[in-house]
Design an enzyme around this catalytic site. Structure first.
Site, PDB file in Angstrom:
ATOM      1  N   TYR A 135       1.019  -0.979   0.346  1.00 31.65           N
ATOM      2  CA  TYR A 135      -0.261   0.121   0.296  1.00 31.65           C
ATOM      3  C   TYR A 135       0.834   1.315   0.233  1.00 31.65           C
ATOM      4  O   TYR A 135       1.612   1.247   1.217  1.00 31.65           O
ATOM      5  CB  TYR A 135      -0.789  -0.324   1.328  1.00 31.65           C
ATOM      6  CG  TYR A 135      -1.600   0.747   1.890  1.00 31.65           C
ATOM      7  CD1 TYR A 135      -2.413   1.757   0.200  1.00 31.65           C
ATOM      8  CD2 TYR A 135      -2.088   1.254   2.659  1.00 31.65           C
ATOM      9  CE1 TYR A 135      -3.018   2.853   0.895  1.00 31.65           C
ATOM     10  CE2 TYR A 135      -3.508   2.483   3.102  1.00 31.65           C
ATOM     11  CZ  TYR A 135      -3.601   3.183   2.683  1.00 31.65           C
ATOM     12  OH  TYR A 135      -4.263   3.779   2.288  1.00 31.65           O
ATOM     13  N   LYS A 163      -1.107  -0.948  -4.396  1.00 35.22           N
ATOM     14  CA  LYS A 163      -1.842  -0.313  -4.355  1.00 35.22           C
ATOM     15  C   LYS A 163      -1.660   0.980  -4.244  1.00 35.22           C
ATOM     16  O   LYS A 163      -0.711   1.452  -2.981  1.00 35.22           O
ATOM     17  CB  LYS A 163      -3.110  -0.065  -2.975  1.00 35.22           C
ATOM     18  CG  LYS A 163      -4.392   1.199  -2.731  1.00 35.22           C
ATOM     19  CD  LYS A 163      -4.870   0.674  -1.895  1.00 35.22           C
ATOM     20  CE  LYS A 163      -5.568   1.889  -1.398  1.00 35.22           C
ATOM     21  NZ  LYS A 163      -6.587   2.039  -0.428  1.00 35.22           N
TER      22      LYS A 163
END
Length: 294
Positions: A135, A163
């Site tokens: 992330y 992400k």
């Protein structure tokens, strides 16, 4: 290992009532996502106010979510912490409870080196057998993965995706050119989903899909069928909503929007505060103009 990190993933809000988890509202929220066939839900991420949860609340939130979903769609848990030992405990508990994968950001505040970031994720990789999504949220964590660190981490067998909440639209092209074929890259920014996927992304972790999962799903379906014109029309329609949902710090606006539509209480934990009157008015106007209903 099957890669669950693709398509439309909703970064869910966490509902509270009287400073406790509101499990009845959680069921409404999750069933709304299942009804509209999102590809996965992300529990206890930054949109889910993960930093405000005790370990016991975290466990209860995941356990209840697993029961509600009942294997209809994958569940991804958030396992971010600036304490590697605690992050490992979150990952181990996620595995024990039975989620399908987890996501974690580089440790915030402490500003580790790239080698420190690698060792943090290596430690998470060792403690579980779940697929992992990196992330990248530099505006929140204060530090980011270098391209070289992403490549290095992608060689660990269960690290399957990134992400990316940054604004470098060349990045997915650079990463795609070096990582293994089955490593997926998704955007975490609603407003750039089409541009990002045009550069090699394969999906979207969305805040807006808390309240418009059907429209977000339709947008991605049109894009994946090469209906660029149709996807752009939907994206243009949603742009004012994306703007309204970030007029104040996420998840303040989306929590109010969900409350306005009857999904949950407008209760948010300190140090976050509820939306200002001007933000509320902006959100209400957009919901009305788009005829959003639950």
């Amino acid at each position: 290992m099957h890669n669950i990190f693709k398509g439309l993933i909703t970064a869910l809000i966490t509902p509270f009532k009287d400073n406790k988890l509101d499990l009845y509202a959680l069921e409404r929220i999750i069933k709304h996502q299942i009804k509209h066939e999102v590809d996965a839900v992300l529990i206890a991420g930054s949109t889910g106010e993960s930093s405000s949860l005790s370990f016991e609340e975290y466990k209860l939130l995941l356990q209840t979510s697993v029961e509600i979903v009942n294997k209809c769609i994958p569940i991804i848990s958030g396992c971010s912490s600036n304490n590697t030992t605690y992050a490992r405990a979150l990952a181990a508990e996620s595995t024990k409870i039975g989620v399908d994968g987890f996501m974690a950001s580089p440790p915030s505040y402490v500003k580790p080196t790239q080698h420190g970031i690698y060792k943090h994720f290596e430690a998470l990789h060792e403690v579980c057998n779940l697929p992992i999504m990196l992330y990248s949220a530099p505006t929140r964590s204060g530090v980011d993965f270098s391209d070289e660190t992403i490549l290095r981490l992608s060689k660990l067998p269960r690290i399957l995706a990134l992400k990316d909440c940054g604004v470098d639209l060349e990045r997915p092209l650079r990463i795609r050119a070096t990582v293994k074929k089955d490593f997926n890259i998704l955007t975490g920014n609603d407003e750039v989903v089409l541009a990002f996927n045009a550069q090699g992304g394969v999906g979207w972790t969305s805040v807006a899909s808390n309240i418009v999962p059907n429209i977000c799903k339709e947008l991605l379906e049109k894009w994946n069928k090469n209906d660029t014109k149709g996807a752009l029309e939907i994206h243009q329609k949603l742009l004012p909503l994306y703007t309204a949902l970030f007029v104040e710090s996420n998840p303040i606006p989306i929590k109010y929007a969900a409350h306005y539509l009857g999904l949950c209480e407008n209760e948010i934990r300190p140090p976050l505060t509820e939306a200002s009157d001007s933000a509320k008015k902006q959100i209400e106007n957009i919901i009305t103009s788009l005829s959003i209903k639950i």
